[in-house]
Structure formats: structure tokens, C-alpha cells
Design a protein around this motif. Structure first.
Motif, PDB file in Angstrom:
ATOM      1  N   UNK A  66       0.638  -1.151  -0.116  1.00  9.96           N
ATOM      2  CA  UNK A  66      -0.004   0.003   0.043  1.00  9.96           C
ATOM      3  C   UNK A  66       0.834   1.144  -0.131  1.00  9.96           C
ATOM      4  N   UNK A  67       2.173   1.234   0.413  1.00 12.33           N
ATOM      5  CA  UNK A  67       3.025   2.322   0.398  1.00 12.33           C
ATOM      6  C   UNK A  67       3.816   2.490  -0.855  1.00 12.33           C
ATOM      7  N   UNK A  68       3.575   1.697  -1.826  1.00 13.33           N
ATOM      8  CA  UNK A  68       4.551   1.557  -2.888  1.00 13.33           C
ATOM      9  C   UNK A  68       4.693   3.030  -3.728  1.00 13.33           C
ATOM     10  N   UNK A  69       3.580   3.803  -3.663  1.00 13.50           N
ATOM     11  CA  UNK A  69       3.400   5.032  -4.255  1.00 13.50           C
ATOM     12  C   UNK A  69       3.705   6.177  -3.477  1.00 13.50           C
ATOM     13  N   UNK A  90      19.579  11.981   2.982  1.00 14.48           N
ATOM     14  CA  UNK A  90      18.827  12.479   1.897  1.00 14.48           C
ATOM     15  C   UNK A  90      17.471  11.986   1.533  1.00 14.48           C
ATOM     16  N   UNK A  91      16.359  12.510   1.336  1.00  9.74           N
ATOM     17  CA  UNK A  91      15.297  11.905   1.378  1.00  9.74           C
ATOM     18  C   UNK A  91      14.946  11.104   0.019  1.00  9.74           C
ATOM     19  N   UNK A  92      13.929  10.284  -0.223  1.00  5.87           N
ATOM     20  CA  UNK A  92      13.543   9.560  -1.433  1.00  5.87           C
ATOM     21  C   UNK A  92      13.616  10.653  -2.702  1.00  5.87           C
ATOM     22  N   UNK A  93      13.162  11.598  -2.380  1.00  2.00           N
ATOM     23  CA  UNK A  93      12.801  12.539  -3.564  1.00  2.00           C
ATOM     24  C   UNK A  93      13.928  13.266  -3.892  1.00  2.00           C
ATOM     25  N   UNK A  94      14.951  13.359  -2.878  1.00  2.00           N
ATOM     26  CA  UNK A  94      16.074  13.972  -3.223  1.00  2.00           C
ATOM     27  C   UNK A  94      17.197  13.054  -3.977  1.00  2.00           C
ATOM     28  N   UNK A  95      17.112  11.866  -3.925  1.00  2.00           N
ATOM     29  CA  UNK A  95      18.021  10.819  -4.320  1.00  2.00           C
ATOM     30  C   UNK A  95      18.156  10.875  -5.726  1.00  2.00           C
ATOM     31  N   UNK A 128       8.417   7.953   1.190  1.00  2.00           N
ATOM     32  CA  UNK A 128       8.867   6.859   1.562  1.00  2.00           C
ATOM     33  C   UNK A 128       8.234   5.677   1.263  1.00  2.00           C
ATOM     34  N   UNK A 129       8.603   5.334  -0.010  1.00  2.00           N
ATOM     35  CA  UNK A 129       7.557   4.115  -0.299  1.00  2.00           C
ATOM     36  C   UNK A 129       8.456   2.679   0.463  1.00  2.00           C
ATOM     37  N   UNK A 130       7.787   1.872   0.885  1.00  2.00           N
ATOM     38  CA  UNK A 130       7.894   0.715   1.399  1.00  2.00           C
ATOM     39  C   UNK A 130       8.570   1.099   2.664  1.00  2.00           C
ATOM     40  N   UNK A 131       9.841   0.467   3.073  1.00  2.00           N
ATOM     41  CA  UNK A 131      10.718   0.807   4.046  1.00  2.00           C
ATOM     42  C   UNK A 131      11.838   1.500   3.745  1.00  2.00           C
ATOM     43  N   UNK A 132      11.743   2.241   2.692  1.00  2.00           N
ATOM     44  CA  UNK A 132      13.081   2.974   2.141  1.00  2.00           C
ATOM     45  C   UNK A 132      13.841   3.704   3.386  1.00  2.00           C
ATOM     46  N   UNK A 133      15.046   3.154   3.390  1.00  2.00           N
ATOM     47  CA  UNK A 133      16.163   3.803   4.334  1.00  2.00           C
ATOM     48  C   UNK A 133      15.771   3.485   5.806  1.00  2.00           C
ATOM     49  N   UNK A 134      14.612   2.596   6.086  1.00  2.00           N
ATOM     50  CA  UNK A 134      14.311   2.286   7.669  1.00  2.00           C
ATOM     51  C   UNK A 134      15.303   1.577   8.121  1.00  2.00           C
ATOM     52  N   UNK A 135      15.876   1.592   9.401  1.00  3.64           N
ATOM     53  CA  UNK A 135      16.488   0.463  10.030  1.00  3.64           C
ATOM     54  C   UNK A 135      15.599  -0.430  10.356  1.00  3.64           C
ATOM     55  N   UNK A 136      15.959  -1.658  10.119  1.00  5.16           N
ATOM     56  CA  UNK A 136      14.671  -2.888  10.691  1.00  5.16           C
ATOM     57  C   UNK A 136      15.513  -3.896  11.528  1.00  5.16           C
ATOM     58  N   UNK A 137      15.234  -4.050  12.647  1.00 10.25           N
ATOM     59  CA  UNK A 137      15.799  -5.380  13.499  1.00 10.25           C
ATOM     60  C   UNK A 137      15.021  -6.507  13.217  1.00 10.25           C
ATOM     61  N   UNK A 138      15.603  -7.703  13.284  1.00  9.03           N
ATOM     62  CA  UNK A 138      15.208  -9.090  13.059  1.00  9.03           C
ATOM     63  C   UNK A 138      15.187  -9.942  14.225  1.00  9.03           C
ATOM     64  N   UNK A 139      14.226 -10.628  14.402  1.00 12.43           N
ATOM     65  CA  UNK A 139      14.180 -11.735  15.636  1.00 12.43           C
ATOM     66  C   UNK A 139      13.521 -13.043  14.951  1.00 12.43           C
TER      67      UNK A 139
END
Length: 200
Positions: free
Chosen positions: A103-106, A195-200, A110-121
């Protein structure tokens, strides 16, 4: 870091259908550590994940639970994902929740988890499934453009037992889970400076 309402948010995703599980207990420990770093935290455990319908990309409308979940992830500065190892990979309810992030693709910011730190368990009754489950989670996070943190926690639930007070029988496991929470909290400010996604 400001009032409770303005603190950045860490969202936890994970658990199993049928009530609190080892996976959800492990996730709560990691989220508590992120909270101690000054973050708000929100848990989407097994009960919340079970309320999400099977993801249909063609659905004209989303349920209130689906909208709430997507809105929380959109707001999050960091995410922690915890899954039991089912047949060598992640559980269906966790995968279904992650599929909903389509649902966040567009999203322009920030589409998806762009540049978000994600911890895994990963939790499993034995060591073999923990490794393959963490590998599957890393692949999914990469596909969602997120950054898996360097350390991922593997919990053998045959050896480690959790209690209702937020502890576990193995102090080393508790420290590993807390490290996951601390890492996502400490990498989140770096994301804010990038930098933001739009600045990349």
C-alpha cells in the motif's frame, strides 16, 4: 527527546495466532530496549496480525485494522520484525502483514521501508529454522528497501523460556534481544539525516 507524542516511533511486528508466544515475548523485550532509548513503541502482535485479512492487492477498500497498521508503519522511524520459524521460513501472518506494505509503494516521501532501520528476530524449536528464517526476513527487508541492522537475534525456544514479566530463562538471550532494540533506535537518527527519497 520531547513529549511522548512527538518522540519518534518504533513499530514491532510479530507473533503467532492464538495469544502471546515466545516470538511476541521476544519482540516485547526488544521494543522495551528501544523505548529506553527515548522512542515511542507500538506492537502489532499475534492478535493484531490475525485480524488483518489475507492481502488482496485488488481490494477497493481496506479494513480499519489494515489502515491502522499501514499508518503506523508509515510513521515509524524504525521497525522490528519477529517471526517464528515455520517449515524453515517466516510465518504466514507475518508475511501477510509485510505484503500489506505494498500500500505504500507509491508514497512520494517513503515507499515501502526505504532507508528504515529494521531489526530482526527469529524464534524456533531448534536452531536450524532460526537461521533460514532470519535469512528470509533479511531478503524481504531488502526487497522493501529497508536496512536490516547488523545484529539479528535467533532464539531457540526449546532452550529459552519466557515469562509474563518480560524476562527469559537465559540472560544472554535477553541481552541479544535488547541489542536489536538498541540498534534500531540508534540507527533511526541517522536515517533522519540522510537525503530523502525525492532528493536521491
Amino acid at each position: 527527546m520531547g513529549s511522548a507524542d512527538t518522540k519518534p516511533l518504533v513499530v514491532g511486528i510479530g507473533g503467532t495466532v492464538g495469544g502471546p508466544s515466545s516470538t511476541e515475548h521476544a519482540l516485547r523485550i526488544a521494543l522495551a530496549a528501544a523505548g529506553e532509548e527515548g522512542y515511542r513503541t507500538r506492537l502489532f502482535g499475534g492478535e493484531a496480525l490475525a485480524r488483518l485479512p489475507l492481502y488482496d492487492p485488488r481490494a477497493a477498500e481496506r479494513t480499519a485494522d489494515e489502515r491502522d497498521f499501514v499508518a503506523a508503519v508509515r510513521e515509524a522511524s524504525a521497525v522490528i520484525i519477529a517471526s517464528p520459524g515455520y517449515h524453515g521460513s517466516i510465518s504466514g501472518v507475518v508475511k501477510n502483514a509485510l505484503d500489506l506494505l505494498e500500500e505504500t509503494a507509491r508514497d512520494a516521501d517513503r515507499p515501502y521501508l526505504h532507508d528504515v532501520p529494521v531489526g530482526l528476530i527469529a524464534t524456533a524449536y531448534g536452531w536450524q529454522a532460526t537461521g533460514s528464517t532470519i535469512a528470509a526476513l533479511r531478503s524481504i527487508v531488502h526487497a522493501l528497501r529497508g536496512w536490516p541492522t547488523p545484529f539479528a537475534a535467533a532464539v531457540n525456544s526449546a532452550q529459552t523460556k519466557f515469562d509474563a514479566d518480560g524476562g527469559a530463562s537465559d540472560a544472554a538471550v535477553v541481552e541479544q534481544l535488547r541489542l536489536v532494540g538498541r540498534q534500531v533506535a540508534r540507527f533511526a537518527p541517522a536515517r533522519a539525516l540522510a537525503p530523502s527519497f525525492t532528493d536521491a
